[in-house]
Write a protein that holds these residues in place. Sequence first.
Motif, short mmCIF file in Angstrom:
data_model
loop_
_atom_site.label_atom_id
_atom_site.label_comp_id
_atom_site.label_asym_id
_atom_site.label_seq_id
_atom_site.Cartn_x
_atom_site.Cartn_y
_atom_site.Cartn_z
N THR A 186 -6.55 4.08 -6.06
CA THR A 186 -7.06 5.43 -5.78
C THR A 186 -5.92 6.40 -5.46
O THR A 186 -6.16 7.48 -4.92
CB THR A 186 -8.05 5.39 -4.60
OG1 THR A 186 -7.40 4.80 -3.47
CG2 THR A 186 -9.29 4.60 -4.96
N SER A 201 -6.26 -7.14 -2.00
CA SER A 201 -6.94 -6.05 -1.30
C SER A 201 -6.14 -4.76 -1.35
O SER A 201 -6.71 -3.67 -1.18
CB SER A 201 -7.20 -6.44 0.17
OG SER A 201 -5.98 -6.62 0.87
N LYS A 252 0.83 -1.20 0.00
CA LYS A 252 0.00 0.00 0.00
C LYS A 252 0.86 1.25 0.00
O LYS A 252 1.91 1.29 0.65
CB LYS A 252 -0.92 -0.01 1.23
CG LYS A 252 -1.88 -1.19 1.25
CD LYS A 252 -2.85 -1.11 2.41
CE LYS A 252 -3.82 -2.28 2.40
NZ LYS A 252 -4.83 -2.18 3.48
N ALA A 285 -11.15 -6.53 -5.90
CA ALA A 285 -10.36 -6.12 -4.73
C ALA A 285 -11.23 -6.00 -3.50
O ALA A 285 -10.82 -6.35 -2.38
CB ALA A 285 -9.66 -4.79 -5.02
N SER A 286 -12.45 -5.51 -3.68
CA SER A 286 -13.39 -5.38 -2.56
C SER A 286 -13.76 -6.75 -2.01
O SER A 286 -13.83 -6.97 -0.80
CB SER A 286 -14.65 -4.63 -3.01
OG SER A 286 -14.32 -3.34 -3.49
N LEU A 314 -11.87 -3.31 -9.24
CA LEU A 314 -12.19 -2.75 -7.93
C LEU A 314 -13.17 -3.66 -7.18
O LEU A 314 -13.06 -3.85 -5.96
CB LEU A 314 -12.77 -1.34 -8.07
CG LEU A 314 -11.76 -0.23 -8.35
CD1 LEU A 314 -12.46 1.07 -8.68
CD2 LEU A 314 -10.83 -0.04 -7.14
N LEU A 371 -7.32 -1.67 -3.39
CA LEU A 371 -8.26 -0.64 -2.93
C LEU A 371 -7.52 0.67 -2.65
O LEU A 371 -8.07 1.75 -2.85
CB LEU A 371 -8.97 -1.11 -1.66
CG LEU A 371 -9.91 -2.32 -1.81
CD1 LEU A 371 -10.48 -2.70 -0.46
CD2 LEU A 371 -11.02 -2.01 -2.81
N ASP A 372 -6.29 0.55 -2.18
CA ASP A 372 -5.47 1.74 -1.91
C ASP A 372 -4.69 2.16 -3.15
O ASP A 372 -4.59 3.35 -3.46
CB ASP A 372 -4.49 1.45 -0.77
CG ASP A 372 -5.20 1.09 0.53
OD1 ASP A 372 -5.30 1.97 1.40
OD2 ASP A 372 -5.65 -0.05 0.67
N ARG A 412 -10.97 -8.11 -0.01
CA ARG A 412 -10.91 -7.51 1.33
C ARG A 412 -11.84 -8.26 2.28
O ARG A 412 -11.48 -8.52 3.44
CB ARG A 412 -11.30 -6.03 1.23
CG ARG A 412 -11.44 -5.30 2.57
CD ARG A 412 -10.11 -5.03 3.23
NE ARG A 412 -10.28 -4.49 4.58
CZ ARG A 412 -9.70 -3.38 5.02
NH1 ARG A 412 -8.94 -2.66 4.21
NH2 ARG A 412 -9.88 -2.97 6.27
#
Length: 355
Positions: A279, A272, A131, A213-214, A210, A275-276, A217
């Motif tokens: 964005t 996961s 991340k 990835a969600s 996305l 997600l970072d 998570r």
Amino acid sequence: MKKSFKKTLLAGLFISTLFLGANAMAADYRQNPFTLTYDGAITENVQGKVNIQPVKYQLNGLTIAANVYTPANFDPSKKYPAIVVAHPNGGVKEQVAGLYAQKLAEQGYITIAADASYQGASGGEPRQTDKPFNRINDIHGMVDFLEGYQGVDTSRIGALGICGGGGYTFATAQSDKRIKSVATVSLFNTGLVRRNGMNDSAVATIQERLKQASEARTLESKGDVQYSANADLTKITDEQIAQMPAGLYREGFEYYGKTHFHPNSTPRYTTSSLLDLMTWDATDQAELIDQPLLMIAGSAADTRYMTEQAFAKATGTKNKELVLIDGASHIETYWKPEYVKQISEKLTGFFGKNL
């Protein structure tokens, strides 16, 4: 669509790699007491020469593993300029980051190359969490460590980042003014590529990825960690490598899986993390860089556009230079002697003027 998606994910980490054209180890980590993989690596600490010191320190509750390189005839009672070196995505401190850290130490700098949090020999779970916050904080942490290290002139600390480490170093320098000058080699804007793919090749699948990835998570919160680019480098055959598209993919498997293999290095990252990553962009606040800036890329590199974009957005500094290494691919800047020599000379001249 799924095949394209897998290629994009796999490409993400291999964009920090090299191709030697032969599968022999450039420098076998098993034959080096410090497990260094690059040509010309230190094999023993000799008085009067550049030395290496493996160290560990705490950062946000995690144990960070790093190597500190000290100049020849190092005298802890004197003060030396110092440089933090951030490694590529999927890489570790024993590979190209160590190479340039050693090269700079040979020019009189105290340097440090550390494994990123959750990666290499550093602590953190789940493994290979990747991340932006962590990677940027790792660079802050290297500066913290150097500020307390014997012999460091804390008013003369610089930063060098390579590939993904270049993008994170570029971002770190936006806020951390303890860094007095900043350089990048083959900068890779990880957020941009994880989001859009190389050269915007995966824009159409952003929402799909996305969602994946969600979902990852959710699974991770239940103890089931999902990974992207989850290839076992020890099982990649020469035939498989030969069938890959020429350039980054093939060079990546060659560098990390064959010629500069290190068991702590892996292309995978937690799904996961996207997600970072998706964005985030290394250039979002580029104008905050007011330090002297040197950006180096291979003229033949597929990733050259990332360096050029970042350089153009760094409007807050007038002391900046973009250097293209003629004929070099992204990965050849990691190992090819004539390119490493050119880059080392540019880095030495830049830090010599600006630290």
